[in-house]
Each structure stands twice: as C-alpha cells, then as structure tokens.
Motif scaffolding. Sequence first.
Motif, PDB file in Angstrom:
ATOM      1  N   VAL A   1      -5.916  -3.177   1.720  1.00  6.11           N
ATOM      2  CA  VAL A   1      -7.158  -3.461   1.005  1.00  6.11           C
ATOM      3  C   VAL A   1      -6.739  -3.913  -0.382  1.00  6.11           C
ATOM      4  CG1 VAL A   1      -9.305  -2.490   0.090  1.00  6.11           C
ATOM      5  CG2 VAL A   1      -8.414  -1.703   2.303  1.00  6.11           C
ATOM      6  N   ARG A   2      -7.079  -5.117  -0.757  1.00  2.50           N
ATOM      7  CA  ARG A   2      -6.609  -5.712  -2.008  1.00  2.50           C
ATOM      8  C   ARG A   2      -6.856  -4.815  -3.216  1.00  2.50           C
ATOM      9  NH1 ARG A   2      -2.873  -8.957  -2.974  1.00  2.50           N
ATOM     10  NH2 ARG A   2      -3.670 -10.882  -2.163  1.00  2.50           N
ATOM     11  N   GLU A   3      -7.967  -4.117  -3.239  1.00  2.52           N
ATOM     12  CA  GLU A   3      -8.295  -3.271  -4.375  1.00  2.52           C
ATOM     13  C   GLU A   3      -7.334  -2.090  -4.523  1.00  2.52           C
ATOM     14  OE1 GLU A   3     -10.492  -4.353  -2.130  1.00  2.52           O
ATOM     15  OE2 GLU A   3     -11.801  -5.621  -3.321  1.00  2.52           O
ATOM     16  N   HIS A   4      -6.638  -1.731  -3.456  1.00  6.64           N
ATOM     17  CA  HIS A   4      -5.703  -0.612  -3.495  1.00  6.64           C
ATOM     18  C   HIS A   4      -4.246  -1.068  -3.528  1.00  6.64           C
ATOM     19  CE1 HIS A   4      -9.087   1.700  -1.268  1.00  6.64           C
ATOM     20  NE2 HIS A   4      -9.293   1.677  -2.568  1.00  6.64           N
ATOM     21  N   SER A   5      -4.029  -2.377  -3.522  1.00  6.99           N
ATOM     22  CA  SER A   5      -2.664  -2.903  -3.511  1.00  6.99           C
ATOM     23  C   SER A   5      -1.952  -2.604  -4.816  1.00  6.99           C
ATOM     24  CB  SER A   5      -2.667  -4.424  -3.297  1.00  6.99           C
ATOM     25  OG  SER A   5      -3.122  -4.728  -2.016  1.00  6.99           O
ATOM     26  N   LYS A   6      -0.684  -2.308  -4.697  1.00  9.94           N
ATOM     27  CA  LYS A   6       0.191  -2.119  -5.850  1.00  9.94           C
ATOM     28  C   LYS A   6       1.258  -3.189  -5.759  1.00  9.94           C
ATOM     29  CE  LYS A   6      -0.936   2.558  -6.384  1.00  9.94           C
ATOM     30  NZ  LYS A   6      -0.900   3.482  -7.407  1.00  9.94           N
TER      31      LYS A   6
ATOM     32  N   GLN B   1       0.872  -1.166   0.000  1.00 14.01           N
ATOM     33  CA  GLN B   1       0.000   0.000   0.000  1.00 14.01           C
ATOM     34  C   GLN B   1       0.911   1.218   0.000  1.00 14.01           C
ATOM     35  OE1 GLN B   1      -3.482  -0.468   0.148  1.00 14.01           O
ATOM     36  NE2 GLN B   1      -2.949  -2.618   0.009  1.00 14.01           N
TER      37      GLN B   1
END
Length: 69
Positions: free
Chosen positions: A16-21, A8
Amino acid sequence: MVYKVLYQENPLEIPVREHSKSLYIRAKSEREVRQLLKEKNINIEFIQLLDEAHLAYEQQSEFFQVEND
C-alpha cells in the motif's frame, strides 16, 4: 550504483503506497540488492536504479542514507 528500494516492513502485507518505506543501497545490480536484503524480513515493492539527476534530488532529503556505505 545506488538503488532506491520501496518496501513494506511487514512481509505479509499487501503493498500500500501510503505505508511504503524507502531505503537506498549501493550495489552492482538489482540481483545484488535482493541478495543484500534477503536477511531483512521485508516485502520489497520496487527497486529503482537512480540516475545522476534523481540521486542528486534524493540526496537533498534529510532522510537520505545509503545502507551499506
């Protein structure tokens, strides 16, 4: 060895998986990966050693770039 690091950008953010890079880094161990990244202000979520098949798959992505090459 090449490691894939999921993180993150905000070190105070709960993962939060949807915000992971992700980024890819060449190192001898997971400990070395952490040492190389300690200067970056990120929240490391997961570090994964890539085997040959997984590395070949990741290399097909246009975003694949090893950080310290």
